[in-house]
Design a protein around this motif. Structure first.
Motif, PDB file in Angstrom:
ATOM      1  N   VAL A  53       0.846  -1.206   0.000  1.00 48.37           N
ATOM      2  CA  VAL A  53       0.000   0.000   0.000  1.00 48.37           C
ATOM      3  C   VAL A  53       0.874   1.245   0.000  1.00 48.37           C
ATOM      4  O   VAL A  53       0.631   2.203  -0.744  1.00 48.37           O
ATOM      5  CB  VAL A  53      -0.948  -0.002   1.220  1.00 48.37           C
ATOM      6  N   VAL A  54       1.914   1.200   0.853  1.00 45.53           N
ATOM      7  CA  VAL A  54       2.849   2.330   0.911  1.00 45.53           C
ATOM      8  C   VAL A  54       3.526   2.517  -0.444  1.00 45.53           C
ATOM      9  O   VAL A  54       3.669   3.642  -0.945  1.00 45.53           O
ATOM     10  CB  VAL A  54       3.913   2.099   2.018  1.00 45.53           C
ATOM     11  N   LYS A  55       3.934   1.410  -1.048  1.00 38.02           N
ATOM     12  CA  LYS A  55       4.614   1.456  -2.342  1.00 38.02           C
ATOM     13  C   LYS A  55       3.722   2.095  -3.405  1.00 38.02           C
ATOM     14  O   LYS A  55       4.180   2.915  -4.215  1.00 38.02           O
ATOM     15  CB  LYS A  55       5.020   0.045  -2.771  1.00 38.02           C
ATOM     16  N   GLN A  56       2.436   1.715  -3.412  1.00 34.13           N
ATOM     17  CA  GLN A  56       1.530   2.294  -4.398  1.00 34.13           C
ATOM     18  C   GLN A  56       1.410   3.801  -4.210  1.00 34.13           C
ATOM     19  O   GLN A  56       1.333   4.562  -5.183  1.00 34.13           O
ATOM     20  CB  GLN A  56       0.144   1.630  -4.282  1.00 34.13           C
ATOM     21  N   GLY A  57       1.414   4.253  -2.930  1.00 32.44           N
ATOM     22  CA  GLY A  57       1.383   5.695  -2.656  1.00 32.44           C
ATOM     23  C   GLY A  57       2.627   6.383  -3.185  1.00 32.44           C
ATOM     24  O   GLY A  57       2.557   7.484  -3.749  1.00 32.44           O
ATOM     25  N   ILE A  62       5.626   9.589  -7.320  1.00 33.67           N
ATOM     26  CA  ILE A  62       6.695   9.620  -8.332  1.00 33.67           C
ATOM     27  C   ILE A  62       6.133   9.972  -9.699  1.00 33.67           C
ATOM     28  O   ILE A  62       6.658  10.830 -10.413  1.00 33.67           O
ATOM     29  CB  ILE A  62       7.424   8.266  -8.373  1.00 33.67           C
ATOM     30  N   ASP A  63       5.050   9.308 -10.084  1.00 37.49           N
ATOM     31  CA  ASP A  63       4.448   9.563 -11.393  1.00 37.49           C
ATOM     32  C   ASP A  63       4.001  11.016 -11.510  1.00 37.49           C
ATOM     33  O   ASP A  63       4.108  11.643 -12.573  1.00 37.49           O
ATOM     34  CB  ASP A  63       3.255   8.632 -11.616  1.00 37.49           C
ATOM     35  N   ARG A  67       5.795  14.278 -14.156  1.00 35.78           N
ATOM     36  CA  ARG A  67       5.062  15.057 -15.155  1.00 35.78           C
ATOM     37  C   ARG A  67       5.224  16.554 -14.962  1.00 35.78           C
ATOM     38  O   ARG A  67       4.736  17.332 -15.776  1.00 35.78           O
ATOM     39  CB  ARG A  67       3.562  14.714 -15.094  1.00 35.78           C
ATOM     40  N   LEU A  68       5.885  16.958 -13.875  1.00 36.45           N
ATOM     41  CA  LEU A  68       5.959  18.378 -13.538  1.00 36.45           C
ATOM     42  C   LEU A  68       7.320  18.958 -13.884  1.00 36.45           C
ATOM     43  O   LEU A  68       8.343  18.283 -13.844  1.00 36.45           O
ATOM     44  CB  LEU A  68       5.682  18.574 -12.041  1.00 36.45           C
ATOM     45  N   ASP A  78      15.352   8.678 -10.942  1.00 37.52           N
ATOM     46  CA  ASP A  78      15.399   7.228 -11.114  1.00 37.52           C
ATOM     47  C   ASP A  78      14.582   6.584 -10.001  1.00 37.52           C
ATOM     48  O   ASP A  78      14.402   7.170  -8.916  1.00 37.52           O
ATOM     49  CB  ASP A  78      16.859   6.751 -11.029  1.00 37.52           C
ATOM     50  N   VAL A  79      14.058   5.393 -10.244  1.00 34.67           N
ATOM     51  CA  VAL A  79      13.349   4.600  -9.241  1.00 34.67           C
ATOM     52  C   VAL A  79      13.926   3.191  -9.284  1.00 34.67           C
ATOM     53  O   VAL A  79      14.040   2.590 -10.357  1.00 34.67           O
ATOM     54  CB  VAL A  79      11.828   4.562  -9.516  1.00 34.67           C
ATOM     55  N   ILE A  80      14.313   2.680  -8.114  1.00 32.55           N
ATOM     56  CA  ILE A  80      14.961   1.369  -8.044  1.00 32.55           C
ATOM     57  C   ILE A  80      14.201   0.511  -7.045  1.00 32.55           C
ATOM     58  O   ILE A  80      14.155   0.822  -5.849  1.00 32.55           O
ATOM     59  CB  ILE A  80      16.435   1.510  -7.612  1.00 32.55           C
ATOM     60  N   ASP A  81      13.586  -0.556  -7.521  1.00 28.30           N
ATOM     61  CA  ASP A  81      12.822  -1.482  -6.674  1.00 28.30           C
ATOM     62  C   ASP A  81      13.691  -2.706  -6.403  1.00 28.30           C
ATOM     63  O   ASP A  81      13.888  -3.552  -7.280  1.00 28.30           O
ATOM     64  CB  ASP A  81      11.517  -1.859  -7.376  1.00 28.30           C
TER      65      ASP A  81
END
Length: 572
Positions: A53-57, A62-63, A67-68, A78-81
C-alpha cells in the motif's frame, strides 16, 4: 539501511545520511559516471506495515512529479525497486528547510517572507493549473527548502492528489494540524486550490511571527497582535488566506500573488497617506482658485499649478552639474507629480550615464542606487501605474540599468553574485511584457528577448546541476540571434555602449560553454557567421572612447577563444 560507501544500482555511491522520516531515510549519493550528486530516499520493506500500500502511494507521488517541471519543484531521476528496499533518486537540494531557519533565528523579516510567499504562490498556482489540477495539501516550513541562491523548493508530495470533481471524501485526516485547512479533516468538504491557500497562509503566519500554529493554543491571530511593527496589509492577506470557509479566501493563487505584490497598498498606513495627499490636493485646489480666479475649474487649476511646478523642477535638474544635486532635485520632481515618467527616467539615467558623476562611476549602477530607486517606486509606484504607458517606459529603463550596468555589490562578477543583476532585470522586463504588447511599446520584442536571456542566466545553475539542460543552450542562442537582428537590421538598439555590452555578454557565455552550445544542436557555422557579423558591427563604430575600447578588447579576446575551440571541435 544503505551502507556509506556502497554502490547502488552500479552507479550511485552513498556518501552520507542527510535526513530521516517515519518510514524513510534520505542519503546523499554521487553518480560517479556523470559526476553529479543526487539524493536517494530509501523506504525499507521490512518493518513497514502493508508495504505494498505504501509502495503504491510512492508510485503515485513519483508519477506525479515526473510530469511536472517548475523551478520550485524537485525532479525525480530514477526509481529502483530492490529486494529489501524501494529507492527514489531525486534532485539533491542544497540548503536548509525553513523550519530549521525558524528554529535557529525565530521570526523572519516581513520583506523576506513576502518574497518567499510570491515564490510559493507561483508554484502552487502552477500545480493548480495542471490538467487535472494537483492539490499539494501539506504546505509547512519543514516541507520548504531554502537554497543558497534564495530560491525555494517544495518537497514531499506524499499527501498531494489530483483533483477529482465531487470527490467529497478525499481528505480524511491528511495534512498537518495547525497548517491544514478545516476541510482536510473529518470529511468536512473537498480539498481544492483554496485548501493550499489556507496552508500557505498558516505557513506565512509562522514565518513572520515565529508562532507555530501546530502547537498550543493552535490558533492564527492577527499578526500585529504579536508584532505591532508588521504591515496591516500583510495581516489582512494572511487572515483572508486562513478563513474557515473556502469561499471567503482568495479563490486562486493569481489573486493571492496580486495581493502580495500590492500588500503596501492594502496597508492602513498607505490609506492614511492617500487621505493626507487628498487633503493637500484639496488645499492646493483652493489656493489655486484664489490666485487664478474662479474662471478656472477646481481640477484644472490644481493640475495647471502642479504641472508648472513640476516642469520648473525638471528644468532646474537639467541645469545642474553636481550629481547629488541633480538626483535630489529629480526626487523632488517625482514627489510633485509621481504619475509622470520623465523624472523617473532622468533619475535612472543619472546612475550610469557618462554625463553624470566621475570617470570611475560611469556605466555603473550600484546596489545603493538600485535600493534608492526601488524605494521611490515602492512609495510612488501606484501613482505611476495609473498610466500604463508611463509605467512600461520606466520599467524598461530600470530593467536596462540592471541588465547592463548593475554592479550588485561584489567584485566577484561570477556565479550567484552575478545572478542578482539578471534576477532584478527579469522582474522589470516582466512588467514591460505584462503591461504592454508589441503594438503599443516599441521595445516590447526586445524586452521579451532580454527577459528570456535573464531567465537563462538565473536558471542555468539548476539546469546543469540536474542535467536537465537539453534544448536550453540552443534556445539561448536563438534568442540572441533575434536580439542581434533587432540591433543591426532594425536599428532599434542604436546605443553603441549597449550594443557592445550585449556582444560582450554573448561572447563571454559562448566562450565559457562552447562545447555545450555545439552539443545542444547549435551549428559551428552559425556561430562563426555570428562572430563575423558581430565584428562587422564593431568595425562600424566610429571614434570609440576608452570605455568602448575596453569592451571591444574583451569581445575580441572572447571571440578568439571561441574560434580556437571551434577549430578543435571541427578539426579545421
Amino acid at each position: 539501511m544503505l551502507e556509506i560507501g556502497s554502490i547502488v544500482d552500479g552507479k550511485y555511491k552513498i556518501l552520507n545520511k542527510i535526513g530521516q522520516g517515519g518510514m524513510s531515510i534520505v542519503y546523499l549519493a554521487m553518480n560517479e559516471r556523470a559526476n553529479k550528486q543526487w539524493a536517494i530516499k530509501e523506504v525499507r520493506k521490512d518493518g513497514v506495515k502493508d508495504f505494498e500500500v505504501v509502495k503504491q502511494g510512492l508510485i503515485v507521488e513519483i508519477d506525479m512529479l515526473k510530469r511536472l517541471s517548475h523551478p520550485n519543484l524537485p525532479s525525480i531521476i530514477d526509481v529502483i525497486d530492490q529486494k529489501d528496499n524501494f529507492l527514489i533518486v531525486m534532485d539533491y537540494i542544497q540548503g536548509n528547510s525553513l523550519k530549521n531557519k525558524l528554529d535557529e533565528f525565530g521570526a523572519q523579516s516581513q520583506e523576506l517572507v513576502i518574497e518567499w510567499a510570491k515564490q510559493l504562490s507561483d508554484v502552487l498556482g502552477y500545480l493548480h493549473t495542471r490538467k487535472p489540477a494537483i492539490i499539494y495539501r501539506d504546505m509547512k516550513p519543514s516541507n520548504i527548502m531554502l537554497k543558497p541562491d534564495g530560491k525555494l523548493t517544495l518537497i514531499d508530495f506524499g499527501t498531494a492528489r489530483e483533483y477529482k470533481e465531487k470527490n467529497l471524501a478525499d481528505t480524511t485526516c491528511l495534512g498537518t494540524i495547525g497548517y491544514a485547512a478545516p476541510e482536510q479533516f473529518g470529511g468536512k468538504g473537498q480539498t481544492d486550490g483554496r485548501t493550499d491557500i489556507y496552508c500557505l497562509g498558516a505557513t506565512l503566519y509562522h514565518l513572520v511571527t515565529g508562532m507555530n500554529p501546530s502547537e498550543p493554543p493552535y490558533e492564527i491571530k492577527p499578526i500585529r497582535e504579536i508584532n505591532s511593527s508588521l504591515s496591516s496589509g500583510l495581516e489582512k492577506i494572511i487572515l483572508k488566506c486562513t478563513q474557515r470557509n473556502p469561499e471567503d479566501r482568495y479563490q486562486n493563487c493569481a489573486e493571492l500573488t496580486y495581493a502580495l505584490e500590492h500588500y503596501e497598498e492594502i496597508d492602513d498606513i498607505f490609506r492614511k497617506r492617500q487621505k493626507k495627499k487628498l487633503a493637500i490636493f484639496i488645499m492646493t485646489v483652493f489656493f489655486a482658485i484664489v490666485s487664478l480666479g474662479a474662471g478656472i475649474g477646481f481640477g484644472k487649476a490644481a493640475e495647471a499649478k502642479t504641472d508648472e511646478q513640476y516642469e520648473d523642477v525638471i528644468a532646474e535638474a537639467n541645469s545642474l552639474t553636481n550629481e547629488d544635486s541633480i538626483r535630489e532635485t529629480l526626487k523632488k520632481a517625482i514627489s510633485i507629480k509621481p504619475g509622470d515618467k520623465e523624472a523617473y527616467i532622468n533619475l535612472i539615467e543619472s546612475y550610469y550615464n557618462p554625463q553624470y558623476g566621475d570617470e570611475n562611476d560611469i556605466y555603473n549602477f550600484s546596489v545603493d542606487e538600485a535600493q534608492e530607486i526601488e524605494e521611490i517606486l515602492n512609495d510612488f509606484g501606484s501613482d505611476l501605474k495609473e498610466n500604463k504607458s508611463n509605467y512600461v517606459e520606466v520599467s524598461y529603463e530600470l530593467a536596462k540599468a540592471y541588465f547592463f550596468y548593475y554592479t550588485y555589490g561584489n567584485e566577484d562578477k561570477s556565479g550567484d553574485n552575478e545572478n542578482a543583476k539578471y534576477k532584478a532585470a527579469k522582474k522589470w522586463y516582466r512588467n514591460v511584457i505584462d503591461y504592454s504588447d508589441e503594438n503599443i511599446f516599441l521595445y516590447w520584442n526586445e524586452s521579451k528577448i532580454y527577459y528570456e536571456i535573464s531567465e537563462y542566466y538565473t536558471s542555468i545553475g539548476d539546469w546543469e546541476n540536474t542535467g536537465d539542460f537539453k534544448g536550453k543552450y540552443i534556445e539561448y542562442f536563438n534568442n540572441y540571434l533575434q536580439l542581434f537582428t533587432l540591433a543591426s537590421d532594425n536599428k532599434k538598439i542604436n546605443n553603441d555602449n549597449i550594443k557592445l555590452r550585449m556582444y560582450q555578454l554573448f561572447s563571454s557565455a559562448i566562450a565559457a560553454k562552447t562545447e555545450k552550445f555545439i552539443n545542444d544542436g547549435v551549428l559551428i557555422e552559425d556561430i562563426r557567421n555570428l562572430l563575423h557579423q558581430m565584428q562587422t558591427e564593431i568595425n562600424s563604430i566610429e571614434n570609440p572612447d576608452s570605455n568602448l575600447e575596453s569592451l571591444i578588447s574583451s569581445i575580441n579576446i572572447n571571440n578568439k577563444k571561441i574560434e580556437i575551440k571551434l577549430q578543435a571541435m571541427s578539426g579545421s
